[in-house]
Design a protein around this motif. Structure first.
Motif, PDB file in Angstrom:
ATOM      1  N   GLY A 109      15.351   2.312  -7.272  1.00  0.00           N
ATOM      2  CA  GLY A 109      14.769   1.496  -6.205  1.00  0.00           C
ATOM      3  C   GLY A 109      15.090   0.023  -6.371  1.00  0.00           C
ATOM      4  O   GLY A 109      15.341  -0.691  -5.386  1.00  0.00           O
ATOM      5  N   PHE A 110      15.097  -0.440  -7.614  1.00  0.00           N
ATOM      6  CA  PHE A 110      15.464  -1.836  -7.873  1.00  0.00           C
ATOM      7  C   PHE A 110      16.963  -2.045  -7.681  1.00  0.00           C
ATOM      8  O   PHE A 110      17.384  -3.066  -7.121  1.00  0.00           O
ATOM      9  CB  PHE A 110      15.048  -2.231  -9.288  1.00  0.00           C
ATOM     10  N   ALA A 111      17.780  -1.096  -8.133  1.00  0.00           N
ATOM     11  CA  ALA A 111      19.235  -1.230  -8.012  1.00  0.00           C
ATOM     12  C   ALA A 111      19.652  -1.350  -6.549  1.00  0.00           C
ATOM     13  O   ALA A 111      20.577  -2.106  -6.212  1.00  0.00           O
ATOM     14  CB  ALA A 111      19.923  -0.035  -8.674  1.00  0.00           C
ATOM     15  N   ARG A 112      18.970  -0.621  -5.669  1.00  0.00           N
ATOM     16  CA  ARG A 112      19.265  -0.697  -4.236  1.00  0.00           C
ATOM     17  C   ARG A 112      19.037  -2.109  -3.711  1.00  0.00           C
ATOM     18  O   ARG A 112      19.852  -2.648  -2.941  1.00  0.00           O
ATOM     19  CB  ARG A 112      18.368   0.304  -3.500  1.00  0.00           C
ATOM     20  N   ILE A 113      17.953  -2.738  -4.111  1.00  0.00           N
ATOM     21  CA  ILE A 113      17.665  -4.112  -3.683  1.00  0.00           C
ATOM     22  C   ILE A 113      18.696  -5.082  -4.253  1.00  0.00           C
ATOM     23  O   ILE A 113      19.210  -5.963  -3.552  1.00  0.00           O
ATOM     24  CB  ILE A 113      16.242  -4.512  -4.118  1.00  0.00           C
ATOM     25  N   ILE A 114      18.998  -4.923  -5.534  1.00  0.00           N
ATOM     26  CA  ILE A 114      19.955  -5.819  -6.195  1.00  0.00           C
ATOM     27  C   ILE A 114      21.307  -5.779  -5.499  1.00  0.00           C
ATOM     28  O   ILE A 114      21.917  -6.830  -5.212  1.00  0.00           O
ATOM     29  CB  ILE A 114      20.105  -5.433  -7.678  1.00  0.00           C
ATOM     30  N   VAL A 151       0.821  -1.214   0.000  1.00  0.00           N
ATOM     31  CA  VAL A 151       0.000   0.000   0.000  1.00  0.00           C
ATOM     32  C   VAL A 151       0.855   1.264   0.000  1.00  0.00           C
ATOM     33  O   VAL A 151       0.353   2.353  -0.280  1.00  0.00           O
ATOM     34  CB  VAL A 151      -0.956   0.031   1.217  1.00  0.00           C
ATOM     35  N   THR A 152       2.138   1.135   0.323  1.00  0.00           N
ATOM     36  CA  THR A 152       3.010   2.302   0.315  1.00  0.00           C
ATOM     37  C   THR A 152       3.778   2.439  -0.996  1.00  0.00           C
ATOM     38  O   THR A 152       4.571   3.357  -1.150  1.00  0.00           O
ATOM     39  CB  THR A 152       4.013   2.240   1.482  1.00  0.00           C
ATOM     40  N   ALA A 153       3.569   1.528  -1.927  1.00  0.00           N
ATOM     41  CA  ALA A 153       4.237   1.646  -3.225  1.00  0.00           C
ATOM     42  C   ALA A 153       3.670   2.855  -3.966  1.00  0.00           C
ATOM     43  O   ALA A 153       2.467   3.031  -4.064  1.00  0.00           O
ATOM     44  CB  ALA A 153       4.038   0.376  -4.044  1.00  0.00           C
ATOM     45  N   GLN A 154       4.554   3.682  -4.497  1.00  0.00           N
ATOM     46  CA  GLN A 154       4.140   4.877  -5.212  1.00  0.00           C
ATOM     47  C   GLN A 154       4.687   4.829  -6.633  1.00  0.00           C
ATOM     48  O   GLN A 154       5.883   4.619  -6.838  1.00  0.00           O
ATOM     49  CB  GLN A 154       4.656   6.134  -4.498  1.00  0.00           C
ATOM     50  N   ASP A 155       3.810   5.005  -7.598  1.00  0.00           N
ATOM     51  CA  ASP A 155       4.231   5.102  -9.000  1.00  0.00           C
ATOM     52  C   ASP A 155       5.065   3.916  -9.445  1.00  0.00           C
ATOM     53  O   ASP A 155       5.996   4.051 -10.252  1.00  0.00           O
ATOM     54  CB  ASP A 155       5.005   6.410  -9.237  1.00  0.00           C
ATOM     55  N   GLY A 156       4.751   2.730  -8.921  1.00  0.00           N
ATOM     56  CA  GLY A 156       5.442   1.520  -9.345  1.00  0.00           C
ATOM     57  C   GLY A 156       6.836   1.331  -8.782  1.00  0.00           C
ATOM     58  O   GLY A 156       7.537   0.396  -9.175  1.00  0.00           O
ATOM     59  N   LYS A 157       7.252   2.185  -7.856  1.00  0.00           N
ATOM     60  CA  LYS A 157       8.621   2.121  -7.331  1.00  0.00           C
ATOM     61  C   LYS A 157       8.689   1.210  -6.106  1.00  0.00           C
ATOM     62  O   LYS A 157       7.860   1.322  -5.204  1.00  0.00           O
ATOM     63  CB  LYS A 157       9.096   3.513  -6.944  1.00  0.00           C
ATOM     64  N   PRO A 158       9.699   0.330  -6.050  1.00  0.00           N
ATOM     65  CA  PRO A 158       9.879  -0.463  -4.830  1.00  0.00           C
ATOM     66  C   PRO A 158      10.282   0.425  -3.667  1.00  0.00           C
ATOM     67  O   PRO A 158      10.925   1.465  -3.851  1.00  0.00           O
ATOM     68  CB  PRO A 158      10.995  -1.449  -5.202  1.00  0.00           C
ATOM     69  N   GLY A 169      20.703  -3.806 -13.069  1.00  0.00           N
ATOM     70  CA  GLY A 169      21.706  -4.784 -12.673  1.00  0.00           C
ATOM     71  C   GLY A 169      21.187  -6.173 -12.397  1.00  0.00           C
ATOM     72  O   GLY A 169      21.884  -6.987 -11.764  1.00  0.00           O
ATOM     73  N   PHE A 170      20.003  -6.509 -12.881  1.00  0.00           N
ATOM     74  CA  PHE A 170      19.469  -7.850 -12.651  1.00  0.00           C
ATOM     75  C   PHE A 170      20.322  -8.917 -13.338  1.00  0.00           C
ATOM     76  O   PHE A 170      20.867  -8.693 -14.418  1.00  0.00           O
ATOM     77  CB  PHE A 170      18.019  -7.944 -13.137  1.00  0.00           C
ATOM     78  N   ASP A 171      20.380 -10.093 -12.703  1.00  0.00           N
ATOM     79  CA  ASP A 171      21.138 -11.229 -13.237  1.00  0.00           C
ATOM     80  C   ASP A 171      20.342 -12.011 -14.263  1.00  0.00           C
ATOM     81  O   ASP A 171      20.913 -12.727 -15.088  1.00  0.00           O
ATOM     82  CB  ASP A 171      21.526 -12.184 -12.099  1.00  0.00           C
ATOM     83  N   THR A 172      19.034 -11.917 -14.196  1.00  0.00           N
ATOM     84  CA  THR A 172      18.154 -12.670 -15.076  1.00  0.00           C
ATOM     85  C   THR A 172      16.822 -11.933 -15.161  1.00  0.00           C
ATOM     86  O   THR A 172      16.476 -11.151 -14.268  1.00  0.00           O
ATOM     87  CB  THR A 172      17.951 -14.117 -14.551  1.00  0.00           C
ATOM     88  N   VAL A 173      16.110 -12.152 -16.254  1.00  0.00           N
ATOM     89  CA  VAL A 173      14.793 -11.547 -16.463  1.00  0.00           C
ATOM     90  C   VAL A 173      13.807 -12.669 -16.762  1.00  0.00           C
ATOM     91  O   VAL A 173      14.122 -13.598 -17.522  1.00  0.00           O
ATOM     92  CB  VAL A 173      14.826 -10.531 -17.620  1.00  0.00           C
TER      93      VAL A 173
END
Length: 342
Positions: A84-89, A30-37, A157-161
């Motif tokens: 936001g994704f790069a931070r998780i990766i 519910v705290t996701a904004q504009d599709g950002k993690p 920077g994902f390893d796979t898609v």
């Protein structure tokens, strides 16, 4: 040598420390904004890396705002979403875990789009909005949206898609005879939409970033398809460039319980995983109530699959991967801070 849960996996330079995968599972944060993690997603995924998973696949992430199941779902339609994704990766990589992302469009199963789009103008059920069938040109543009999202995944920077061709979402809506009533080129060959997306993905993926595809090997729906059709579909998708299949089932149309055959039970999809593996020669991820460690180990050791995806159990237990390896006799290597617990 017979593989087990702790056995490393490798295909063409892509390697995992074990055979345990966290599958994509929507968080509807519910705290996701504009599709950002956000911080929820960061803690959710990094904790499973700490917990020993070999591969984490981030939840269904969409190629346009109206492609989301809900407005609380993730997206990669903008460069603003990449950090936001790069931070998780970056954090997941600290624990020797690989990470992928599932790229998708919900099609007619989008709840919050003013009018969803699909291969058809028929609604999924009376609880869903009536969709509008994409024109031929719009369908070609949709392929480009998938490609653009995958470019952003590479930048992050994902390893796979992973492409989502299962569970009644847009690619599935095109390749199922139960939902493809088109009269254009995408009706002449129901697999064409998926094939074009695969080809577009391969055109922008570096060789070290492997392409997964989740496919419903049978969809159980009225007018849908059986395992034989699903296997032939996977052969076409392999020829287009898929490297690894993630085999699930269901979701094509409102399910007729009689079509489930033996019903849903632990390991009920393993025969489908084996069928796709034998037909394509590609590595296969199996999923579906494999929560019991010995069952998961048996699935790998018997050759039904190469990797096991553990969903609900990993929601309950972030450290399932460590616990399952220990329960099946393997030496585990938790982070130093947790060693005394093992």
């Amino acid at each position: 040598m017979t593989a087990n849960l702790a056995t490393p996996f490798e295909i063409d330079g892509f390697s995992l420390k074990n055979r345990i995968v966290m599958p994509p599972m929507c968080q509807y944060s519910v705290t996701a904004q504009d599709g950002k993690p956000n911080d929820w997603h960061y803690i959710h995924y990094v904790s499973r890396a700490i917990g020993g998973a070999g591969l984490i696949n981030i939840e269904m992430t969409n190629v346009e705002p109206d492609g989301r199941i809900t407005n609380q779902c993730l997206g990669l339609w903008s460069d603003d979403q990449i950090p936001g994704f790069a931070r998780i990766i970056d954090a997941v990589h600290q624990y020797d875990t690989k990470i992928g992302i599932q790229i998708a469009h919900a099609g007619r199963k989008s709840n919050d789009a003013p009018q969803p789009v699909s291969s058809t103008n028929v609604a999924f059920s009376s609880q869903y909005k009536q969709p509008r069938a994409l024109t031929t040109d719009e369908t070609k543009r949709m392929v480009e949206l998938f490609r653009d999202a995958i470019v952003r995944a590479v930048k992050a920077g994902f390893d796979t898609v992973q492409l989502h061709g299962a569970h009644g979402y847009l690619i599935h809506q095109f390749h199922s005879p139960g939902t493809n009533d088109r009269t254009d080129v995408y009706g002449d060959d129901p697999a064409r939409f998926g094939i074009e997306i695969i080809q577009a993905a391969k055109s922008v993926l570096p060789s070290h970033v492997k392409l997964q595809m989740r496919v419903s090997a049978a969809d159980y729906g009225e007018g849908g398809y059986d395992l034989n059709y699903g296997v032939e579909l996977c052969r076409k998708y392999k020829d287009a460039g898929v490297d690894i299949f993630d085999i699930s089932s269901g979701g094509g149309t409102s399910t007729n319980p009689q079509n489930l055959g033996g019903g849903i039970y632990p390991g009920y999809q393993l025969h489908m995983a084996r069928a796709v593996k034998e037909a394509t020669g590609l590595p296969v991820i199996a999923v579906g109530l494999l929560d019991e460690p010995k069952l998961a180990q048996s699935a790998v050791a018997s050759g039904d699959c190469d990797l096991v995806a553990i969903g609900r159990a990993m929601l309950r237990d972030p450290y399932w991967a460590l616990h399952a390896q220990q329960a099946t006799g393997a030496q585990v290597s938790p982070p130093k801070a947790y060693e005394r617990g093992y």
